[in-house]
Design a protein around this motif. Structure first.
Motif, PDB file in Angstrom:
ATOM      1  N   LYS A  12       0.827  -1.202   0.000  1.00  0.00           N
ATOM      2  CA  LYS A  12       0.000   0.000   0.000  1.00  0.00           C
ATOM      3  C   LYS A  12       0.865   1.258   0.000  1.00  0.00           C
ATOM      4  O   LYS A  12       1.977   1.249   0.547  1.00  0.00           O
ATOM      5  CB  LYS A  12      -0.902   0.024   1.237  1.00  0.00           C
ATOM      6  N   PRO A  13       0.352   2.351  -0.556  1.00  0.00           N
ATOM      7  CA  PRO A  13       1.064   3.625  -0.403  1.00  0.00           C
ATOM      8  C   PRO A  13       1.023   4.069   1.055  1.00  0.00           C
ATOM      9  O   PRO A  13       0.163   3.620   1.830  1.00  0.00           O
ATOM     10  CB  PRO A  13       0.273   4.580  -1.304  1.00  0.00           C
ATOM     11  N   GLU A  14       1.921   4.955   1.435  1.00  0.00           N
ATOM     12  CA  GLU A  14       2.015   5.359   2.834  1.00  0.00           C
ATOM     13  C   GLU A  14       0.727   6.005   3.338  1.00  0.00           C
ATOM     14  O   GLU A  14       0.396   5.878   4.517  1.00  0.00           O
ATOM     15  CB  GLU A  14       3.196   6.312   3.015  1.00  0.00           C
ATOM     16  N   THR A  15      -0.022   6.673   2.463  1.00  0.00           N
ATOM     17  CA  THR A  15      -1.270   7.322   2.876  1.00  0.00           C
ATOM     18  C   THR A  15      -2.323   6.317   3.315  1.00  0.00           C
ATOM     19  O   THR A  15      -3.259   6.663   4.032  1.00  0.00           O
ATOM     20  CB  THR A  15      -1.838   8.172   1.731  1.00  0.00           C
ATOM     21  N   VAL A  18      -1.011   1.579   7.515  1.00  0.00           N
ATOM     22  CA  VAL A  18      -0.821   1.908   8.930  1.00  0.00           C
ATOM     23  C   VAL A  18       0.616   1.626   9.362  1.00  0.00           C
ATOM     24  O   VAL A  18       1.222   2.408  10.106  1.00  0.00           O
ATOM     25  CB  VAL A  18      -1.808   1.118   9.810  1.00  0.00           C
ATOM     26  N   SER A  19       1.191   0.522   8.892  1.00  0.00           N
ATOM     27  CA  SER A  19       2.570   0.195   9.288  1.00  0.00           C
ATOM     28  C   SER A  19       3.543   1.261   8.781  1.00  0.00           C
ATOM     29  O   SER A  19       4.465   1.673   9.503  1.00  0.00           O
ATOM     30  CB  SER A  19       2.971  -1.193   8.771  1.00  0.00           C
ATOM     31  N   LYS A  20       3.339   1.731   7.559  1.00  0.00           N
ATOM     32  CA  LYS A  20       4.212   2.778   7.015  1.00  0.00           C
ATOM     33  C   LYS A  20       4.020   4.101   7.747  1.00  0.00           C
ATOM     34  O   LYS A  20       4.990   4.827   8.001  1.00  0.00           O
ATOM     35  CB  LYS A  20       3.955   2.961   5.520  1.00  0.00           C
ATOM     36  N   GLN A  21       2.783   4.425   8.093  1.00  0.00           N
ATOM     37  CA  GLN A  21       2.529   5.674   8.819  1.00  0.00           C
ATOM     38  C   GLN A  21       3.199   5.649  10.193  1.00  0.00           C
ATOM     39  O   GLN A  21       3.808   6.639  10.618  1.00  0.00           O
ATOM     40  CB  GLN A  21       1.030   5.896   8.953  1.00  0.00           C
ATOM     41  N   ALA A  22       3.086   4.511  10.877  1.00  0.00           N
ATOM     42  CA  ALA A  22       3.705   4.390  12.195  1.00  0.00           C
ATOM     43  C   ALA A  22       5.223   4.475  12.081  1.00  0.00           C
ATOM     44  O   ALA A  22       5.897   5.131  12.889  1.00  0.00           O
ATOM     45  CB  ALA A  22       3.290   3.080  12.860  1.00  0.00           C
ATOM     46  N   GLN A  38      21.923   9.434   8.740  1.00  0.00           N
ATOM     47  CA  GLN A  38      21.659   9.594   7.316  1.00  0.00           C
ATOM     48  C   GLN A  38      20.629   8.548   6.932  1.00  0.00           C
ATOM     49  O   GLN A  38      20.868   7.348   7.051  1.00  0.00           O
ATOM     50  CB  GLN A  38      22.937   9.400   6.500  1.00  0.00           C
ATOM     51  N   LEU A  39      19.458   8.982   6.484  1.00  0.00           N
ATOM     52  CA  LEU A  39      18.346   8.074   6.191  1.00  0.00           C
ATOM     53  C   LEU A  39      18.439   7.543   4.767  1.00  0.00           C
ATOM     54  O   LEU A  39      18.609   8.302   3.811  1.00  0.00           O
ATOM     55  CB  LEU A  39      17.013   8.805   6.394  1.00  0.00           C
ATOM     56  N   GLU A  40      18.305   6.228   4.648  1.00  0.00           N
ATOM     57  CA  GLU A  40      18.212   5.577   3.340  1.00  0.00           C
ATOM     58  C   GLU A  40      16.972   4.688   3.358  1.00  0.00           C
ATOM     59  O   GLU A  40      16.742   3.965   4.327  1.00  0.00           O
ATOM     60  CB  GLU A  40      19.467   4.750   3.057  1.00  0.00           C
ATOM     61  N   GLU A  41      16.172   4.751   2.299  1.00  0.00           N
ATOM     62  CA  GLU A  41      14.904   4.034   2.272  1.00  0.00           C
ATOM     63  C   GLU A  41      14.887   2.983   1.165  1.00  0.00           C
ATOM     64  O   GLU A  41      15.388   3.212   0.071  1.00  0.00           O
ATOM     65  CB  GLU A  41      13.738   5.007   2.091  1.00  0.00           C
ATOM     66  N   LEU A  42      14.276   1.844   1.487  1.00  0.00           N
ATOM     67  CA  LEU A  42      14.113   0.758   0.529  1.00  0.00           C
ATOM     68  C   LEU A  42      12.686   0.240   0.632  1.00  0.00           C
ATOM     69  O   LEU A  42      12.306  -0.346   1.645  1.00  0.00           O
ATOM     70  CB  LEU A  42      15.107  -0.377   0.814  1.00  0.00           C
ATOM     71  N   ASP A  43      11.890   0.484  -0.397  1.00  0.00           N
ATOM     72  CA  ASP A  43      10.532  -0.056  -0.470  1.00  0.00           C
ATOM     73  C   ASP A  43      10.624  -1.342  -1.278  1.00  0.00           C
ATOM     74  O   ASP A  43      10.881  -1.308  -2.487  1.00  0.00           O
ATOM     75  CB  ASP A  43       9.596   0.951  -1.149  1.00  0.00           C
ATOM     76  N   ILE A  44      10.442  -2.471  -0.636  1.00  0.00           N
ATOM     77  CA  ILE A  44      10.685  -3.735  -1.333  1.00  0.00           C
ATOM     78  C   ILE A  44       9.580  -4.097  -2.322  1.00  0.00           C
ATOM     79  O   ILE A  44       9.732  -5.057  -3.082  1.00  0.00           O
ATOM     80  CB  ILE A  44      10.930  -4.899  -0.349  1.00  0.00           C
ATOM     81  N   TYR A  45       8.495  -3.318  -2.331  1.00  0.00           N
ATOM     82  CA  TYR A  45       7.452  -3.549  -3.331  1.00  0.00           C
ATOM     83  C   TYR A  45       7.653  -2.719  -4.589  1.00  0.00           C
ATOM     84  O   TYR A  45       7.042  -2.995  -5.624  1.00  0.00           O
ATOM     85  CB  TYR A  45       6.069  -3.303  -2.741  1.00  0.00           C
TER      86      TYR A  45
END
Length: 223
Positions: A12-15, A18-22, A38-45
């Motif tokens: 799901k998109p972050e909007t 619930v898990s992404k929002q938290a 330093q933040l690095e993000e990985l969306d595995i979907y």
């Protein structure tokens, strides 16, 4: 700078997730408190996560190299290169935040696929005659697992009904990660709770996780 690797495992998109929002709320609180991340993000979907196959390994958890690598198809070479890249990204981090919904008392299969890509021998662990040895104890690392669930699962049932938390705890502990902090957003579809109340209750878990990241502690253990 310390590296904070955020791995999200919801389609799901972050909007809507619930898990992404938290997880986003926690990361914002953490980076406001600890400013040298330093933040690095990985969306595995939305990222390329290979599906490991037998042709990618010459022995257990050891990727093909050398002449055997050169003999592979371009597709299989690309898969091995990506697995090495994902493993190196993971190995370089100081703190991990993983967010995922509970699916079937565990997490989405794509997260397990990601773990299968990065759990490489001589990178994250070794195995000898005395057993399994994690290699992530070379510096103090921390893991925060953010999970949303429609129901409510007491902590006493972690090993019986909430397999995702137990699995992640055990994997990271054996790899040598210093602390494991769960943030559980429970009851998002339970009458009398719902997503907003569940997020409010999870704020206590966030406080505990922030405490674990900022002071002396011992990795929690559950049955």
């Amino acid at each position: 700078m310390k590296k904070l690797l955020y791995i999200s495992a919801s389609p799901k998109p972050e909007t809507e997730s619930v898990s992404k929002q938290a997880a986003r709320t926690f990361i914002q609180r953490l980076t406001a408190q600890v400013t040298d991340y330093q933040l690095e993000e990985l969306d595995i979907y939305t990222s390329d996560i290979p599906l490991p196959g037998h042709q990618h390994f010459d022995r257990q958890s050891h990727l093909v190299t050398g002449a055997a690598y050169e003999a592979l198809s371009d597709e299989d070479k690309a898969a091995i290169d990506k697995m090495n890249q994902l493993c190196a990204q993971f190995q370089q981090a100081d703190t991990y935040v993983i967010s995922a919904p509970m699916w079937g008392m565990s997490f989405p299969s794509r997260l397990k696929q990601y773990f299968d890509c990065i759990l490489l021998i001589d990178h994250l662990f070794t195995i000898d005659s005395t057993g399994f040895h994690g290699l992530l104890n070379d510096k103090e690392r921390h893991m925060v697992y953010v999970q949303s669930s429609g129901g409510v699962y007491p902590k006493i049932f972690y090993g019986q009904m909430n397999y995702a938390v137990k699995y992640c705890h055990d994997i990271f502990k054996h790899l040598g990660v210093a602390t494991f902090s769960p943030i559980l957003v429970q009851g998002t579809e339970t009458p009398g709770v719902g997503r907003y109340k569940a997020l409010e209750v999870a704020a206590q878990d966030m406080d505990d996780a922030l405490c674990h990241l900022s002071g002396p502690h011992r990795m929690p253990r559950w049955a």
